[in-house]
Design a protein around this motif. Structure first.
Motif, short mmCIF file in Angstrom:
data_model
loop_
_atom_site.label_atom_id
_atom_site.label_comp_id
_atom_site.label_asym_id
_atom_site.label_seq_id
_atom_site.Cartn_x
_atom_site.Cartn_y
_atom_site.Cartn_z
N LYS A 1 -5.88 -3.17 -5.99
CA LYS A 1 -6.21 -4.07 -4.89
C LYS A 1 -6.88 -3.24 -3.80
O LYS A 1 -6.25 -2.36 -3.21
CB LYS A 1 -4.96 -4.75 -4.35
CG LYS A 1 -5.26 -5.85 -3.33
CD LYS A 1 -4.01 -6.64 -3.01
CE LYS A 1 -4.35 -7.79 -2.04
NZ LYS A 1 -5.36 -8.72 -2.60
N GLY B 1 -12.43 -8.33 -7.58
CA GLY B 1 -11.44 -8.59 -6.55
C GLY B 1 -11.51 -7.74 -5.30
O GLY B 1 -10.64 -7.85 -4.42
N VAL B 2 -12.52 -6.88 -5.17
CA VAL B 2 -12.64 -6.05 -3.98
C VAL B 2 -12.96 -6.92 -2.77
O VAL B 2 -13.85 -7.77 -2.83
CB VAL B 2 -13.73 -4.98 -4.17
CG1 VAL B 2 -14.00 -4.23 -2.87
CG2 VAL B 2 -13.34 -4.00 -5.27
N GLU B 3 -12.24 -6.70 -1.68
CA GLU B 3 -12.50 -7.40 -0.42
C GLU B 3 -13.33 -6.50 0.49
O GLU B 3 -13.03 -5.31 0.63
CB GLU B 3 -11.19 -7.77 0.28
CG GLU B 3 -10.30 -8.70 -0.51
CD GLU B 3 -8.98 -8.97 0.21
OE1 GLU B 3 -8.95 -8.81 1.46
OE2 GLU B 3 -7.99 -9.31 -0.46
N GLY C 1 -11.54 -1.35 -8.35
CA GLY C 1 -11.32 -2.76 -8.68
C GLY C 1 -11.34 -3.00 -10.18
O GLY C 1 -10.52 -3.76 -10.72
N TYR D 1 -2.51 -3.12 0.57
CA TYR D 1 -3.54 -2.81 -0.44
C TYR D 1 -3.17 -1.52 -1.15
O TYR D 1 -2.41 -0.70 -0.64
CB TYR D 1 -4.91 -2.67 0.22
CG TYR D 1 -5.43 -3.97 0.81
CD1 TYR D 1 -6.20 -4.84 0.05
CD2 TYR D 1 -5.13 -4.31 2.13
CE1 TYR D 1 -6.67 -6.03 0.59
CE2 TYR D 1 -5.59 -5.51 2.67
CZ TYR D 1 -6.35 -6.36 1.90
OH TYR D 1 -6.82 -7.55 2.42
N ASP D 2 -3.74 -1.37 -2.32
CA ASP D 2 -3.61 -0.07 -2.99
C ASP D 2 -4.47 0.97 -2.28
O ASP D 2 -4.01 2.08 -2.01
CB ASP D 2 -4.04 -0.19 -4.46
CG ASP D 2 -3.06 -0.99 -5.30
OD1 ASP D 2 -1.85 -0.80 -5.14
OD2 ASP D 2 -3.52 -1.84 -6.08
N LYS E 1 -9.63 -2.84 -0.39
CA LYS E 1 -10.33 -3.42 0.76
C LYS E 1 -11.28 -2.38 1.34
O LYS E 1 -10.91 -1.21 1.49
CB LYS E 1 -9.37 -3.88 1.84
CG LYS E 1 -10.10 -4.54 3.04
CD LYS E 1 -9.16 -5.22 3.97
CE LYS E 1 -9.92 -5.85 5.15
NZ LYS E 1 -9.98 -7.30 5.09
#
Length: 535
Positions: free
Chosen positions: A27, A257-259, A22, A3-4, A29
């Motif tokens: 990327k 797109g955030v997990e 995001g 991840y970034d 999380k």
């Protein structure tokens, strides 16, 4: 997976930071210890059929830029303002009800002299708060040895130039408010106890101290820079409870797109080659990232989640000594009916039922509450703010019933004599209800269910060390460029790739979204993560 950025903690600031990153195409999380997002800004069922904001409980400080940028209203957030702002009953039957079109006339009934002075005092507060508002969404000058970096010199110079443009009288007022006790300042302005209590309550909210403690003037201002639906210095409620704010933020992040993973407590910061490379979860999984942003309490993080020997001794000592403890005891109550106050009788819904109802009729009362708590462990005459959000949101309780939040002070973060909060929580909870019952006879009988959260419960449930709702005392030595430490006020931690995005960073406590916003911008400024943190 790489991840970034990985963010530790899905409290509202962590979610804010994630959403901004995001939106910028990174990327991201988020890992959260609890099974739900929101940190202390959550809505939960605490008694069958009754839901409430179980920790953070009211809205004003949530920054309008954050609301707009994250399009929170499009993600379901709706905030309604109180019909009256505050209601302060007195033991002798007097009361003060504040709000738009009410405050000045209410003060006049108590003290014509105070009424003539209120408008000037209000203008003074507005002036000071306007200065604060401009500082909330930017990093303070990052004071360090030599003030390294032209950027920090420019920040300091810009702040100095802005303050220099203020009239001398305003500069003196700002200095006084930032350094003096709220109690002394209010005593110089007003004569009536209820008037001073109305204005002084904000100086001790979440602050374990007396209104006569130096620096409480700033705490008063901190609670005045908010707004609701464009109306400044107004308080309100999120429909669906404070969890609605966090849910809207989570949706905003997810749309970019955030997990988010819940039930994922962090065991340790992952460090390789002297820089941050992600985190290791309790189950042993490594979440690798180019950067880590910490939304958890910084004292908790640095003293329990960073490998031994990774931190500079001076920085670690500061975190070990960082004072946490806001004197807070939280309760959530299920009520069969609305309270009827001796000062303003009646159980039919009225404007004062929608207000913040403050049991704390004088600055002297508030001062005694603190000194009593220090000696005994809790005040025998505590300060209690009673808020009944179901008067504005009928989704929280069964028809005809209500939910109430009790924000109670003063209690010691740790009880003297080695006593445990687990042994005294019910006793103190009874006292808090009895305190309200003294002003609203029959209140105790209307309580059909309750949840009590001592400072220890707040620590164990939400990671709030000492029950501190602000992730660290909002005292002058822990504010602005000293939050969390001189040289680390720019949201960048002591290791390359490590950032602070929670309330332990400027501007501190409250559901603001500001630390998350500011940290995201610091991360984006370092987007390629090539800058060495400390050379």
């Amino acid at each position: 997976m790489q991840y970034d950025v990985v963010i530790v903690g899905a409290g509202h600031n962590g979610l804010t930071c994630a959403a901004y990153l995001g939106m910028a195409g990174l990327k991201v999380k988020v890992v959260e210890r609890r099974e739900i997002v929101g940190g202390a800004a959550v809505t939960e069922e605490f008694y069958p059929g009754f839901r409430n904001s179980i920790a953070a409980y009211t809205v004003s400080l949530l920054n309008p830029k954050v609301i707009s940028d994250l399009r929170l209203h499009e993600h379901g957030l709706r905030i309604v303002e109180r019909r009256a702002q505050n209601f302060l009953p007195a033991p002798d039957g007097r009361y003060l009800l504040s709000g738009e079109g009410r405050t000045a006339s209410g003060i006049a009934k108590l003290s014509p002299r105070d009424a003539t002075r209120y408008a000037a005092f209000d203008r003074e507060i507005d002036m000071a708060v306007d200065v604060l508002r401009e500082l909330v969404l930017r990093a303070p000058p990052n004071l360090a040895s030599g003030m390294s970096g032209l950027g920090e010199l420019f920040k300091a110079g810009a702040l100095g130039r802005k303050l220099k443009r203020l009239p001398d009288a305003d500069l003196r007022t700002l200095y006084t408010l930032f350094t003096r006790s709220a109690g002394e300042h209010l005593d110089n302005w007003f004569e009536d106890d209820l008037v001073k209590a109305l204005l002084g309550f904000d100086a001790v909210v979440g602050f374990y101290g007396s209104p006569y403690t130096p620096g409480t003037g700033y705490v008063l201002l901190h609670h005045a820079f908010g707004e609701v639906n464009g109306k400044r210095r107004v308080w309100g409620h999120a429909v669906g409870g404070m969890g609605a704010i966090s849910d809207a933020m989570a949706k905003a992040g997810a749309s970019h797109g955030v997990e988010i993973e819940t039930g994922a407590p962090v065991r340790e910061l992952l460090i390789e080659g002297g820089r941050t490379r992600g985190v290791v979860l309790n189950d042993g999984r490594a979440i690798r990232a180019n950067a880590v942003a910490v939304n958890a309490n910084l004292k908790l993080f640095y003293t329990s989640m960073v490998p031994d020997g990774a931190l500079d001794t001076e920085f670690l000592r500061r975190m070990q000594d960082f004072r946490c403890g806001s004197g807070t005891f939280r309760m959530n109550l299920a009520l069969s009916e609305l309270p009827s106050f001796t000062a303003l009788p009646g159980r039919t819904l009225a404007d004062h039922h929608t207000a913040g109802i403050v049991i704390g009729p004088s600055l002297g009362y508030m001062d005694r509450a603190y000194t009593d708590a220090r000696a005994h462990g809790w005040s025998r005459e505590p300060i209690v703010e009673l808020v009944i959000p179901s008067t504005l949101d009928d989704t929280l309780a069964p028809k005809g019933a209500h939910v109430a939040s009790l924000f109670c002070q003063q209690v010691a973060p740790e009880l003297p004599g080695g006593r445990s909060w687990n042994d005294h929580k019910d006793e103190v909870a009874d006292l808090m209800i009895a305190t309200v019952d003294h002003y609203a006879p029959g209140f105790k009988a209307s309580v059909v269910g309750r949840q009590a959260l001592s400072p220890l419960d707040l620590e164990q449930t939400f990671g709030l060390i000492g029950g501190d709702i602000s992730h660290g005392a909002m005292s002058l030595d822990q504010l602005f460029w000293a939050r969390p430490m001189l040289g680390y006020a720019d949201y960048r931690g002591p290791l390359p790739g490590l950032y602070h995005c929670g309330a332990g960073a400027h501007p501190g406590g409250g559901v603001t979204g500001a630390p998350g916003h500011n940290a995201a911008h610091a991360i984006l400024a370092d987007r390629r993560w090539r800058r060495s943190r400390r050379k």
